[in-house]
Design a protein around this motif. Structure first.
Motif, PDB file in Angstrom:
ATOM      1  N   PHE A  65       0.957  -1.515   0.545  1.00 46.85           N
ATOM      2  CA  PHE A  65      -0.359  -0.168  -0.141  1.00 46.85           C
ATOM      3  C   PHE A  65       1.021   0.862   0.241  1.00 46.85           C
ATOM      4  CE2 PHE A  65      -2.665  -3.151   1.811  1.00 46.85           C
ATOM      5  CZ  PHE A  65      -3.929  -3.160   1.522  1.00 46.85           C
ATOM      6  N   ASN A  66       0.444   2.353  -0.845  1.00 45.84           N
ATOM      7  CA  ASN A  66       0.900   3.573  -1.196  1.00 45.84           C
ATOM      8  C   ASN A  66       0.364   5.004  -0.366  1.00 45.84           C
ATOM      9  OD1 ASN A  66       3.458   3.228  -3.126  1.00 45.84           O
ATOM     10  ND2 ASN A  66       2.005   1.821  -3.920  1.00 45.84           N
ATOM     11  N   PRO A  67       1.076   4.638   1.008  1.00 42.74           N
ATOM     12  CA  PRO A  67       0.051   5.909   1.555  1.00 42.74           C
ATOM     13  C   PRO A  67       0.412   7.336   0.334  1.00 42.74           C
ATOM     14  CG  PRO A  67       2.546   5.945   2.107  1.00 42.74           C
ATOM     15  CD  PRO A  67       2.219   4.801   1.204  1.00 42.74           C
ATOM     16  N   ILE A  68      -0.720   8.256   0.808  1.00 35.25           N
ATOM     17  CA  ILE A  68      -1.061   9.646   0.543  1.00 35.25           C
ATOM     18  C   ILE A  68      -1.073  10.145   1.418  1.00 35.25           C
ATOM     19  CG2 ILE A  68      -2.570  10.846  -0.643  1.00 35.25           C
ATOM     20  CD1 ILE A  68      -3.519   8.063  -2.434  1.00 35.25           C
ATOM     21  N   ASP A  69      -0.318  11.126   1.440  1.00 35.97           N
ATOM     22  CA  ASP A  69       0.206  12.276   2.642  1.00 35.97           C
ATOM     23  C   ASP A  69      -1.356  12.857   3.256  1.00 35.97           C
ATOM     24  OD1 ASP A  69       2.205  10.972   3.376  1.00 35.97           O
ATOM     25  OD2 ASP A  69       3.056  12.698   2.794  1.00 35.97           O
ATOM     26  N   THR A  70      -2.308  13.370   1.994  1.00 37.66           N
ATOM     27  CA  THR A  70      -2.890  14.453   2.707  1.00 37.66           C
ATOM     28  C   THR A  70      -4.627  13.465   3.191  1.00 37.66           C
ATOM     29  OG1 THR A  70      -2.983  15.218   0.563  1.00 37.66           O
ATOM     30  CG2 THR A  70      -5.852  16.048   1.044  1.00 37.66           C
ATOM     31  N   GLU A  71      -4.608  14.161   4.534  1.00 35.08           N
ATOM     32  CA  GLU A  71      -6.252  13.688   5.675  1.00 35.08           C
ATOM     33  C   GLU A  71      -7.354  14.227   4.732  1.00 35.08           C
ATOM     34  OE1 GLU A  71      -5.163  15.414   9.554  1.00 35.08           O
ATOM     35  OE2 GLU A  71      -3.672  14.753   9.360  1.00 35.08           O
ATOM     36  N   PHE A  72      -8.250  13.632   5.403  1.00 35.61           N
ATOM     37  CA  PHE A  72      -9.325  13.495   4.646  1.00 35.61           C
ATOM     38  C   PHE A  72      -9.747  15.002   6.065  1.00 35.61           C
ATOM     39  CE2 PHE A  72      -8.821   9.427   3.315  1.00 35.61           C
ATOM     40  CZ  PHE A  72     -10.404   8.689   3.134  1.00 35.61           C
ATOM     41  N   THR A  73     -10.973  15.528   4.989  1.00 38.65           N
ATOM     42  CA  THR A  73     -11.330  16.591   5.786  1.00 38.65           C
ATOM     43  C   THR A  73     -12.601  16.396   6.249  1.00 38.65           C
ATOM     44  OG1 THR A  73     -10.413  17.589   3.791  1.00 38.65           O
ATOM     45  CG2 THR A  73     -12.044  19.190   4.752  1.00 38.65           C
ATOM     46  N   PRO A  74     -12.904  16.864   6.981  1.00 41.63           N
ATOM     47  CA  PRO A  74     -14.077  17.121   8.046  1.00 41.63           C
ATOM     48  C   PRO A  74     -15.215  17.739   7.334  1.00 41.63           C
ATOM     49  CG  PRO A  74     -12.242  16.812   9.719  1.00 41.63           C
ATOM     50  CD  PRO A  74     -11.893  16.869   8.417  1.00 41.63           C
ATOM     51  N   VAL A  75     -16.264  17.255   7.450  1.00 40.67           N
ATOM     52  CA  VAL A  75     -17.596  17.747   7.019  1.00 40.67           C
ATOM     53  C   VAL A  75     -18.429  18.213   7.964  1.00 40.67           C
ATOM     54  CG1 VAL A  75     -20.132  17.899   6.000  1.00 40.67           C
ATOM     55  CG2 VAL A  75     -17.793  16.088   5.505  1.00 40.67           C
ATOM     56  N   PRO A  76     -18.422  19.443   8.288  1.00 39.51           N
ATOM     57  CA  PRO A  76     -19.092  20.152   9.635  1.00 39.51           C
ATOM     58  C   PRO A  76     -19.709  20.043  10.061  1.00 39.51           C
ATOM     59  CG  PRO A  76     -17.225  22.049   8.282  1.00 39.51           C
ATOM     60  CD  PRO A  76     -17.749  21.261   7.572  1.00 39.51           C
TER      61      PRO A  76
END
Length: 400
Positions: A65-76
């Motif tokens: 698995f190759n990681p993608i560094d960008t974190e998921f964004t919360p939907v307020p």
């Protein structure tokens, strides 16, 4: 570049409950076309408070698995987190989410997409891929034989233990016979598949092809690789290859009505298994007249750290073992099916191997697929390999 349903959630037009029902109905990831060959792909997770989420995909340089560094964004105002990526529209790939709590382990926990469960046969994969979700983007080449296999109930496989005097160990072997009645004088073609497990997709794919009348009825033999020992046994090990020829094949033929014609026998594997399949068949064409190489690790040489990487280009390096052996010998009477992902590091060596095999005059079929070093493709393209090895109307491993 946000998915319309995510927009409705974020503006309050949809409640979290309505959005959750939408995910259950449509599945994930959410896909919107951007251009003729690109799509916006939105991944959605519901991880709980104080948890960060990242994505890892089986695309890229790492054999895993190759990681993608960008974190998921919360939907307020909702429990959901999202990540949208621009991707080519023909991809098929395995992926997992990595969840990290504020006091959890540094590596985090890898989990499948909660709205896209792993496919039925994912647990048959080697450990680094099992339990992953699979994304199939709209222009991905279809794998209809795998789809049919996954829709059908599984059939039982015979299980027995093979004791090897050559290797001094024992391993489980599973055998699946084809559907339909066999005559008393049957001599079935068969494929020996390395990295076997009892839940492997290969028998189901075979069943779909046989029932459609497009391949000859054939047996599938699944060989256990004993965990960590595979990293030795599958790396061009002459003792392991002799075990397959001198111990496994006679053992199988004593128990099942299997052909003795090498043209009716295929040796198959993925990654290290593909390397072993090719190397063994070329050294033992009197046993295996066909080799199925799926993303083979054909950059392997014992004196190289890993293939011929950029750092190794600064010094004189040996030609990888399988390629060197093909170059050094006259062509063997072996037919070779060979596939590899466009987006995996090993494709350079696969192209090199294909060039050498073609120049030597081998009967070979080479394919590149839109993905990485990934069971998401191997499981379905195995059908193409069986169509290549044992087409209906053939009795010698080639078209009539």
């Amino acid at each position: 570049m946000s998915d319309p349903s995510v927009e409705k959630l974020s503006t309050g037009e949809w409640s979290p409950e309505r959005f959750g029902r939408h995910l259950q109905e449509t599945g994930t990831p959410l896909v919107e076309r951007i251009s003729a060959d690109e799509v916006a792909v939105t991944f959605v997770d519901e991880p709980g408070d104080d948890t960060t989420v990242t994505l890892s995909v089986v695309i890229g340089p790492r054999i895993a698995f190759n990681p993608i560094d960008t974190e998921f964004t919360p939907v307020p105002g909702t429990p959901f987190r999202v990540l949208t990526l621009r991707m080519r529209s023909d991809l098929r790939f395995s992926y997992v989410f990595t969840r990290r709590g504020p006091t959890g382990p540094g590596g985090g926990e890898q989990v499948p997409d909660p709205f896209n469960p792993p496919p039925r046969f994912s647990e048959c994969s080697v450990e680094r891929f099992s339990g992953a979700s699979v994304a199939v983007l709209p222009d991905a080449v279809p794998l209809p034989w795998l789809d049919q296999a996954e829709a059908e109930p599984g059939r039982a496989v015979d299980s027995a233990v093979l004791a090897s005097g050559y290797l001094g160990n024992e391993r489980r072997v599973w055998v699946s016979m084809p559907p339909g009645e066999l005559s008393d004088d049957s001599a079935l073609p068969f494929v020996v598949h390395l990295d076997g497990t009892p839940e492997h997709s290969a028998p189901g794919v075979r069943d779909a092809l046989v029932e459609a009348g497009v391949i000859r009825p054939c047996a599938v033999v699944l060989v256990d690789q004993l965990g960590a020992r595979r990293d030795k046994e599958l790396l061009c090990d002459p003792v392991f290859s002799r075990m397959l020829v001198d111990e496994l094949l006679p053992w199988l033929r004593r128990r099942y009505p299997l052909s003795r014609d090498p043209a009716d026998v295929a040796l198959a594997g993925e990654s290290f298994g593909g390397l072993c399949a090719g190397w063994t068949a070329l050294r033992h064409p009197d046993a295996f007249g066909n080799a199925i190489l799926q993303s083979p690790s054909c950059g392997y040489h014992p004196d190289l750290t890993w293939g011929t990487g950029a750092g190794e280009l600064l010094r004189r390096t040996p030609v990888p073992t399988l390629i060197a052996d093909v170059l050094a010998e006259e062509a063997a009477p072996v037919r070779i099916f060979h596939d590899v992902g466009e987006l995996e590091a090993s494709n350079t060596h696969s192209r090199w191997l294909d060039h050498v095999l073609t120049a030597k005059g081998y009967d070979t079929l080479y394919r590149e697929f839109a993905g990485g070093h990934d069971y998401a493709w191997w499981r379905g393209l195995f059908a193409d390999a069986l169509l290549w090895c044992f087409p209906a109307g053939s009795t010698d491993g080639s078209d009539a």
